[in-house]
Structures are given as structure tokens and as C-alpha cells.
Design an enzyme around this catalytic site. Sequence first.
Site, PDB file in Angstrom:
ATOM      1  N   GLY A 100      75.798  68.863  35.765  1.00  0.00           N
ATOM      2  CA  GLY A 100      75.877  67.876  34.364  1.00  0.00           C
ATOM      3  C   GLY A 100      75.038  68.650  33.323  1.00  0.00           C
ATOM      4  O   GLY A 100      75.625  68.534  32.137  1.00  0.00           O
ATOM      5  N   ARG A 128      80.720  61.225  35.614  1.00  0.00           N
ATOM      6  CA  ARG A 128      79.226  60.941  34.860  1.00  0.00           C
ATOM      7  C   ARG A 128      79.662  60.805  33.482  1.00  0.00           C
ATOM      8  O   ARG A 128      80.464  61.315  32.907  1.00  0.00           O
ATOM      9  CB  ARG A 128      78.365  62.318  35.271  1.00  0.00           C
ATOM     10  CG  ARG A 128      77.942  62.254  36.787  1.00  0.00           C
ATOM     11  CD  ARG A 128      77.162  63.254  37.263  1.00  0.00           C
ATOM     12  NE  ARG A 128      75.895  63.455  36.447  1.00  0.00           N
ATOM     13  CZ  ARG A 128      74.887  64.091  36.658  1.00  0.00           C
ATOM     14  NH1 ARG A 128      75.209  65.551  37.402  1.00  0.00           N
ATOM     15  NH2 ARG A 128      73.657  64.495  36.186  1.00  0.00           N
ATOM     16  N   ASP A 321      64.312  63.711  38.612  1.00  0.00           N
ATOM     17  CA  ASP A 321      65.125  64.232  39.766  1.00  0.00           C
ATOM     18  C   ASP A 321      64.379  64.254  41.146  1.00  0.00           C
ATOM     19  O   ASP A 321      64.932  64.374  42.124  1.00  0.00           O
ATOM     20  CB  ASP A 321      65.448  65.733  39.518  1.00  0.00           C
ATOM     21  CG  ASP A 321      66.374  65.730  38.341  1.00  0.00           C
ATOM     22  OD1 ASP A 321      67.048  64.947  38.062  1.00  0.00           O
ATOM     23  OD2 ASP A 321      66.366  67.112  37.602  1.00  0.00           O
ATOM     24  N   LYS A 348      73.322  59.935  38.419  1.00  0.00           N
ATOM     25  CA  LYS A 348      73.111  61.373  38.594  1.00  0.00           C
ATOM     26  C   LYS A 348      74.391  61.810  39.465  1.00  0.00           C
ATOM     27  O   LYS A 348      75.415  61.238  39.528  1.00  0.00           O
ATOM     28  CB  LYS A 348      71.896  61.533  39.318  1.00  0.00           C
ATOM     29  CG  LYS A 348      70.604  60.970  38.496  1.00  0.00           C
ATOM     30  CD  LYS A 348      70.477  61.959  37.243  1.00  0.00           C
ATOM     31  CE  LYS A 348      69.297  61.642  36.349  1.00  0.00           C
ATOM     32  NZ  LYS A 348      69.051  62.489  35.124  1.00  0.00           N
TER      33      LYS A 348
HETATM   34  O1  SPQ Z   1      72.522  69.382  35.999  1.00  0.00           O
HETATM   35  P1  SPQ Z   1      72.686  67.970  36.786  1.00  0.00           P
HETATM   36  O2  SPQ Z   1      73.705  67.905  37.586  1.00  0.00           O
HETATM   37  O3  SPQ Z   1      72.584  66.643  35.815  1.00  0.00           O
HETATM   38  O4  SPQ Z   1      71.387  67.827  37.495  1.00  0.00           O
HETATM   39  C1  SPQ Z   1      70.052  66.969  37.676  1.00  0.00           C
HETATM   40  C2  SPQ Z   1      69.396  67.362  39.096  1.00  0.00           C
HETATM   41  O5  SPQ Z   1      69.309  66.356  39.945  1.00  0.00           O
HETATM   42  O6  SPQ Z   1      69.366  68.521  39.424  1.00  0.00           O
HETATM   43  C3  SPQ Z   1      70.407  65.426  37.506  1.00  0.00           C
HETATM   44  F1  SPQ Z   1      71.115  64.945  38.242  1.00  0.00           F
HETATM   45  O7  SPQ Z   1      68.965  67.298  37.099  1.00  0.00           O
HETATM   46  C4  SPQ Z   1      68.911  67.217  35.288  1.00  0.00           C
HETATM   47  C5  SPQ Z   1      67.823  66.007  34.967  1.00  0.00           C
HETATM   48  O8  SPQ Z   1      68.051  64.747  35.708  1.00  0.00           O
HETATM   49  C6  SPQ Z   1      68.464  68.375  34.418  1.00  0.00           C
HETATM   50  C7  SPQ Z   1      67.969  68.424  33.199  1.00  0.00           C
HETATM   51  C8  SPQ Z   1      68.148  69.386  32.278  1.00  0.00           C
HETATM   52  O9  SPQ Z   1      68.130  70.565  32.708  1.00  0.00           O
HETATM   53  O10 SPQ Z   1      68.060  69.277  31.175  1.00  0.00           O
HETATM   54  C9  SPQ Z   1      67.785  67.214  32.688  1.00  0.00           C
HETATM   55  C10 SPQ Z   1      67.798  65.683  33.616  1.00  0.00           C
HETATM   56  O11 SPQ Z   1      69.124  64.946  33.216  1.00  0.00           O
HETATM   57  P2  SPQ Z   1      68.884  63.933  31.940  1.00  0.00           P
HETATM   58  O12 SPQ Z   1      70.193  63.189  32.074  1.00  0.00           O
HETATM   59  O13 SPQ Z   1      67.789  63.041  32.356  1.00  0.00           O
HETATM   60  O14 SPQ Z   1      68.827  64.685  30.636  1.00  0.00           O
END
Ligand code: SPQ
Length: 438
Positions: A100, A128, A321, A348
Site C-alpha cells: 500500500g 484497498r 500496524d 489494511k
Molecule cells: O504499505 P502497507 O501495505 O500499507 O503497510 C502497512 C503495514 O502493516 O505494513 C499497513 F498495512 O503499513 C503502513 C501503515 O499502516 C505503512 C505506512 C507508511 O509507510 O506511510 C503508513 C501506515 O498506513 P496509513 O494508511 O495509516 O497511512
Amino acid sequence: MSGQTQLVFTVTPGSRLQGQIQVPGDKSISHRSVMFGALAEGTTEISGFLQGDDSLATLQAFRAMGVQIDGPEQGRVSVHGVGMHGLQAPSGELDLGNSGTSMRLLSGLLAGQAFDVTLTGDASLSGRPMQRVLNPLAQMGADIHSDEGGTAPLRIKSGAALKGIDYTLPMASAQVKSCLLLAGMYAEGETCVTEPAPTRDHTERMLQGFGYSIERHGAKVCLRGGGSLKACQIEVPADISSAAFFLVGASIAPGSELTLQGVGINPTRIGIIDILRLMGADIQLENERETGGEPVADIKVRSARLSGIHIPEHLVPLAIDEFPAIFIAAACAEGETVLTGAEELRVKESDRIQVMADGLQTLGIDVRPTADGIVIQGGTLQSGQVNSHGDHRIAMSFAMAALRAAGPIEIQDCANVNTSFPGFTELAAGAGLGISQA
Ligand code: SPQ
């Protein structure tokens, strides 16, 4: 990406965690180090880079856009920056796998480029929500098409003249904030983002480290378009989100004493430490220092009697996370743990409230999922078979649960552990966890 979708972990109970270990590099910082390094003038030298599938997807995306990148070789990466306007059209779609962060940050970074590009991902990423970045990017003038329902693939059209906006985030999200700041570097005028609660600030720190000026006024961060980035050296600290499994494991397994070396303790990431301490955990920070603009420490954790708590909502974005691991701590605690204000967990890599609730119920724990959180009654974990639904953090959390279970726990669909924590089983086994994979 790993092809072993059926990878199964089997974890036997009764052991404790001991010694000194170093978990891999921070995923969020690794992504950003390649992104900024690629757009900088000069060569950025990175050490401690996470060689996991997610950050490697980002690295491959920039290679596909003409950036020469040497490594990774034992965490060392050299990114030969092409400057703000040096990226080239890739020959095909950019496949970002499960990540993501790659998709949301790249949608901002690529919205103002002079070429068309399409971002794709795996089944989880394709489900997502992307509207959260597409709406404000459209306000800036970006031309991006998604699938119905605002999901990937994202087709980004060239030739958009971006304008700065003053945007208030509807949810606490570092990815949306970062996406807009990256787009803002290519926009006319000023781009400002206001967040409802503090979220990880690695983008802001790294912009400053690369010499791009930003202004912060409380919850608002602003930058002006048209600047440039100067290459620098980045030491990526060990990832506190990966350390979290061991903080919980050592807390719940009697007789444990474990030191995690060189872990990033950025104040926007340490909600896990605050929450576990509120539950009674014995966690000490030692040898605190700063590397590459990020605070780092060795973290010593000893087993302790945990009690259920009502988790303060202001800590939710600072531990977002880590909740799958925190739910395991709650299952082993005395009394009730209540989480509210955490609806983001439902979007997530999996619906982390429902998938954790299902697994904990299978293991005999009394849980009640709610729209924005969960209520967990501490109890005795039974033996059983749970499914991680391809979510790395759920797989590793249930692996730690086995430390206190009445019998073995089998966890299905674990291949995506490689997205954030390559070498997890070996490192965990070395610390004492009775884990095998097949
Ligand atoms: O990259 P991804 O898949 O979204 O990974 C996650 C994780 O658990 O490793 C979320 F599922 O981390 C995100 C985190 O939840 C990483 C992140 C960042 O590097 O900016 C921010 C967070 O997401 P969000 O949606 O709260 O901005």
C-alpha cells in the site's frame, strides 16, 4: 514476490525468548529512501535497507523508470538520482505487489510526470481504498483513473499541471499525507496537509534530510513546489513494527529476557511501547542515539504479568500496524482490553479486526469485534489452526501466541511475511521460538 502462498508455520508452545537480536530495516523508511534518492541530484547511499518484497517493489519500480540502483547487498543500496524531472516512462505497468505504501506514495509522486503510467498490485492491494489519495490529487489537477469503487489499477495520465492545495485529511494517514507532499513538489504554489492526529513523519524528516524546505505549524505541514533534492546518506534503523512481535513474545513468555538492537524509536511510531507499558510490560530503552535524522535505541524486554486496559485513542495512529501483536498480548493479559477508534485496521492487508478475532476465537479466546475496534477477554490460548489471510503481521502475531498456548498453533498462508520481515522464522527460532515452516 514469493510464490509460496501456501506456506504454513507450525509453532510449538513452552519456550522463552532470550539473547540479543536485530530485526530488519524499517519498511516505511526504506521505501522513502529509494523514492527520494531517485529524485535527488547525486548518489544516495543507503544502509540497513529492508530487503523485503514491499520495499523491493518500490526499488524495482524506480529501476523500471530508468533509475540506476546498485544492490541491495546486505542492506546496502546506491541510488543514482536522476533529479526531479529525470524519470522515464516504464515499458509496462508497475506491479507493486502487496504494498500500500508504494501505491499511495507513487500515485502522488507520479501524478505530475511527463509520461503515462499504470500502478497495479496483488489481490489484497487491488481491494484497498485508493479514493483517499485520488480525491485530493484530483483537487490538485491530477488525471488518474481507478477501477470502479476507487481501487487499483491506477492509470495516471501525463500532462497534468498540478496546483497546490490546503487539505485536511479525513483520517489519520501517513500514506495520504506523504502522497500529497510528494505531489506538492511538482505543483505550482504551496501544498499544505493538516492531520487529525499525528502519524509517522518519516517523509517530513527525509525531505529535510535531502535539503527540501518544509514548514510545520502544529498539525499542518506545508511545502512549495519547484524545489530540488540533494543526495545524502541514509542509515535505516531496525523496524519497530517488526520488533513489536518480539516485544509481545518476550512479554508473554515466562522467563524471557531479550534485547532488540538499533530499533527506530521515532515518537510517531512508539505507541506499541506505550501501550505495552500501560498493560504492565517491562520494557527499557538503552543506548539512545540518533542516526540519519531518526532516533534509535536498544530495547530490552523481560516477561511480565500483563493486565487488560482501555487503549487510549491518541495512541492508535502511533501503533496502527502493531495491533495484531497487541491483540495477542491482550489475549494473555488478565482482564479485559478494549480498543476503539481503530476502524483503519479494517482496510489494511486484511481486515485486521475480523481476521484476528476469528483466529483468537479459534484458539478459545473470548473476543467481540466492533466497527472500530475489539473487546478481548484475557484467557488461556488453546492449540489450533488459524489463517493469516496472507497478512504478514497476522501470521507473525499468531506465531508469538504459541509461546503461551496449550498446544501447537498452525498458521496458514504465511508467504507474505517476506513483504516486511525476510528471515523471520530463522531469527525467531534463534531467539528460542519453536517455529518451523513447510
Ligand atoms: O504499505 P502497507 O501495505 O500499507 O503497510 C502497512 C503495514 O502493516 O505494513 C499497513 F498495512 O503499513 C503502513 C501503515 O499502516 C505503512 C505506512 C507508511 O509507510 O506511510 C503508513 C501506515 O498506513 P496509513 O494508511 O495509516 O497511512
